[in-house]
Design a protein around this motif. Structure first.
Motif, PDB file in Angstrom:
ATOM      1  N   ALA A 241       2.842  -2.556  -2.249  1.00 26.23           N
ATOM      2  CA  ALA A 241       3.615  -3.832  -1.626  1.00 26.23           C
ATOM      3  C   ALA A 241       4.532  -3.567  -0.419  1.00 26.23           C
ATOM      4  CB  ALA A 241       4.224  -4.640  -2.911  1.00 26.23           C
ATOM      5  N   VAL A 242       5.125  -2.514  -0.958  1.00 26.41           N
ATOM      6  CA  VAL A 242       6.295  -2.097   0.173  1.00 26.41           C
ATOM      7  C   VAL A 242       5.568  -1.423   1.622  1.00 26.41           C
ATOM      8  CG1 VAL A 242       7.953  -0.270   0.914  1.00 26.41           C
ATOM      9  CG2 VAL A 242       7.906  -1.384  -1.400  1.00 26.41           C
TER      10      VAL A 242
ATOM     11  N   ARG B 129       5.485  -3.376   5.258  1.00 28.27           N
ATOM     12  CA  ARG B 129       6.136  -2.874   6.152  1.00 28.27           C
ATOM     13  C   ARG B 129       4.954  -2.668   7.509  1.00 28.27           C
ATOM     14  NH1 ARG B 129       9.533   1.772   3.469  1.00 28.27           N
ATOM     15  NH2 ARG B 129      11.799   0.875   3.444  1.00 28.27           N
ATOM     16  N   ASN B 130       3.819  -2.603   7.266  1.00 31.59           N
ATOM     17  CA  ASN B 130       2.671  -2.205   7.949  1.00 31.59           C
ATOM     18  C   ASN B 130       1.543  -3.180   8.256  1.00 31.59           C
ATOM     19  OD1 ASN B 130       3.339   0.891   8.701  1.00 31.59           O
ATOM     20  ND2 ASN B 130       3.614   0.461   6.465  1.00 31.59           N
ATOM     21  N   ARG B 131       1.420  -3.853   7.225  1.00 29.47           N
ATOM     22  CA  ARG B 131       0.292  -4.875   7.321  1.00 29.47           C
ATOM     23  C   ARG B 131       0.372  -5.940   6.273  1.00 29.47           C
ATOM     24  NH1 ARG B 131      -4.392  -0.677   5.854  1.00 29.47           N
ATOM     25  NH2 ARG B 131      -3.264  -0.620   4.003  1.00 29.47           N
TER      26      ARG B 131
END
Length: 446
Positions: free
Chosen positions: A423-424, A428-430
Motif C-alpha cells: 500500500a505504501v 508513492r509510485n502507482r
C-alpha cells in the motif's frame, strides 16, 4: 575508482585490447549520507570498435599519450571470453586465480564448459547484468557489490550440492580479496534454463485466457492455474526443507514473537501516516499482529526473503526458484538472518493476487457491463490459485508445516504485513493500483 584486476588477454586477441575490472565508490552527501560500491568491467582499445559501438562508455588519454576507447565489458565478447576461460581453468581443482580475481567452480556432473561458447548480454535488468553463454550457462554480474558472502551464491551452492531439482545449478562464482581480509563476490555462473518461462507472465497469461471467456468458470476455462499453483507450492516446500536441513534453524521463544509483532505494528503505524486509506483496517491488523505475539514460539530458518512469481521459472522439468539475494537494500548479514518460512509463502500468495488484479484492471475496450463479472472471475482465479498453492505446500511438508492454528496466525500476519508494504509502495509510485493491497487488507480478520 580503483582497478580490481586487469585480465591477461590471449595472444591471438587484438594487440591493443585491455580488460580491466574497476571498483567505483559513490559517496552520498544528502542527509542519509553513506556510500555504495559498484563493479565496472571495461574493455579498452586503441581503435574504435564498431561491433560494440552501442556499449561505448567514453575515451581517455593513456599514460603514453594515446587515446583509448572504453566499452562496457559485459557487452564485449572478447572480454567475456576471459571470464569463461577463468571458469574453465577452475574446473580441475575448483579454483583459478587471474590477476586480482579468483574463479571458483562447483562440480556438476556432465557440465564441463566449452571454451567456444559465445556470450550475449541480456536486457531488462536494472541492478545486475546477465550474460548468456549460448544455451549452456548464464552469468549474473553483480553491479552493486558489498563485502561478504552474497546470499544468492551461498544458497545456490548449498542447493546445487544437495541435488535440488528446484533451482538452476550453480556452476561457479568470481570473488576478490579485500585489504582488510574480507571477500567481495563479483559474479555467479549458473545453468541456463533453455525452456524457462517467467512465472508471473505465465500467471497473467492464465488470467487473460480466463477473462477472454467470461461465460466459463475458472475450472472450465483454459485459464485454470490450479495444477501449476499446486506444483509450485510443492517446489517451495522442498526448497524450504533443504534450507532448513543445510543452515542453522531454531525455535525461538515468546520474546521473538513479541518482537515480530512489534515490528509489524511499527510498519503499520508508519504506513498509516502515508496511506490514510489503511485506517478502516487498522484495528483488525493490530489484532492479527497481537495474535502473533501470543503464539509464544517462532520457528525460523534460512528463507528466500523476497519471493514472488517473478522469482520463479517454469521449465519442461518443472518449477525453478531463482534470485536468492533477499530483500534489496539490506546488508548481506541481515538478509542471511533466519526468518519464518511463512514470510516466503505470504509473498507468493500476494503475488497470485497481483497477477489476477493487474490483468483485470488493465482491461480496456471491452463491454463496461462485463466489468463486474471480470472482477468476480479475477477474484475466483486468485482465490483458487492461492488455496491450491498453500495446499500443495502444506501437504508436501506434512507434519513439518506445524499446527494449523499456528501457521494460520503467522500467515495472516505476514500477508497483512506484505500488503501494508504494498500500500505504501503503490501510494508513492502507482496510486491507481492501491486498491489491490487494500482489498487484501480488507480480507484480514474479515
Amino acid at each position: 575508482m580503483r582497478g580490481l584486476a586487469e585480465l591477461p588477454v590471449p595472444e591471438e586477441a587484438q594487440d591493443d585490447a585491455r580488460v580491466t575490472v574497476y571498483l567505483v565508490t559513490v559517496d552520498y552527501t544528502d542527509d542519509e549520507g553513506g556510500s555504495e560500491q559498484y563493479q565496472v568491467p571495461l574493455s579498452s582499445y586503441d581503435d574504435a570498435q564498431e561491433r560494440i559501438a552501442y556499449a561505448f562508455v567514453g575515451s581517455v588519454e593513456g599514460g603514453d599519450g594515446r587515446i583509448r576507447h572504453l566499452y562496457d565489458g559485459a557487452h564485449d565478447r572478447s572480454a567475456m571470453a576471459l571470464w569463461l576461460q577463468g571458469f574453465i581453468a577452475a574446473e580441475a581443482s575448483g579454483t583459478a586465480q587471474k590477476d586480482g580475481m579468483r574463479f571458483r567452480r562447483v562440480s556438476v556432473p556432465g557440465q564441463e564448459l566449452d571454451p567456444g561458447l559465445q556470450s550475449s548480454p541480456l536486457t531488462g535488468e536494472q541492478s545486475n547484468s546477465s550474460v548468456k553463454f549460448d544455451d549452456t550457462a548464464i552469468m549474473k554480474l553483480f553491479r552493486k557489490v558489498s563485502p561478504g558472502v552474497n546470499p544468492d551464491i551461498e544458497i545456490h551452492e548449498v542447493l546445487t550440492r544437495g541435488g535440488s531439482d528446484y533451482v538452476a545449478d550453480l556452476y561457479g562464482w568470481i570473488e576478490t580479496d579485500l585489504p582488510d581480509g574480507g571477500v567481495l563476490q563479483l559474479a555467479m555462473l549458473q545453468e541456463f534454463l533453455r525452456t524457462a518461462s517467467d512465472g508471473f507472465e505465465l500467471a497473467t497469461g492464465s488470467v487473460r485466457t480466463l477473462l477472454a471467456h467470461l461465460e466459463l468458470s475458472v475450472e472450465e476455462s483454459g485459464g485454470d492455474f490450479a495444477g501449476e499453483a499446486t506444483r509450485l507450492g510443492e517446489a517451495l516446500a522442498a526448497v524450504h526443507r533443504m534450507l532448513r536441513d543445510s543452515f542453522p534453524a531454531q525455535g525461538r521463544g515468546e520474546d521473538s514473537t513479541g518482537e515480530l509483532a512489534g515490528a509489524m505494528i511499527a510498519r503499520l503505524e508508519h504506513a498509516r501516516r502515508i496511506v490514510p486509506e489503511i485506517e478502516p483496517y487498522a484495528d483488525r491488523l493490530r489484532a492479527a499482529y497481537d495474535a502473533v505475539a501470543a503464539l509464544g514460539r517462532l520457528d525460523v530458518q534460512r528463507v528466500h526473503g523476497d519471493l514472488h512469481l517473478g522469482q520463479t521459472l517454469r521449465t519442461s522439468q518443472g518449477w525453478k526458484i531463482v534470485d536468492f539475494e533477499g530483500e534489496p537494500g539490506r546488508p548481506f548479514a541481515e538478509r542471511a538472518l533466519p526468518d519464518s518460512p511463512w514470510r516466503d509463502v505470504a509473498g507468493m500468495l500476494r503475488s497470485f493476487d497481483y497477477a489476477a488484479r493487474v490483468v483485470e484492471m488493465s482491461g480496456t475496450g471491452g463491454d463496461e457491463t462485463e466489468a463486474p463479472l471480470r472482477a468476480q472471475r479475477a477474484r475466483e482465479w486468485s482465490a483458487r490459485a492461492r488455496r491450491l498453492f498453500l495446499e500443495g505446500y502444506v501437504a508436501a511438508l506434512g507434519a513439518e508445516a506445524g499446527p494449523e492454528q499456528q501457521r494460520g496466525v503467522l500467515l495472516d500476519a505476514y500477508v497483512a504485513d506484505k500488503a501494508v508494504y504494498e500500500a505504501v509502495y503503490e501510494k508513492r509510485n502507482r496510486p491507481s493500483w492501491i486498491p489491490i493491497p487494500l482489498a487484501a487488507l480488507e480480507r484480514i480478520g474479515g
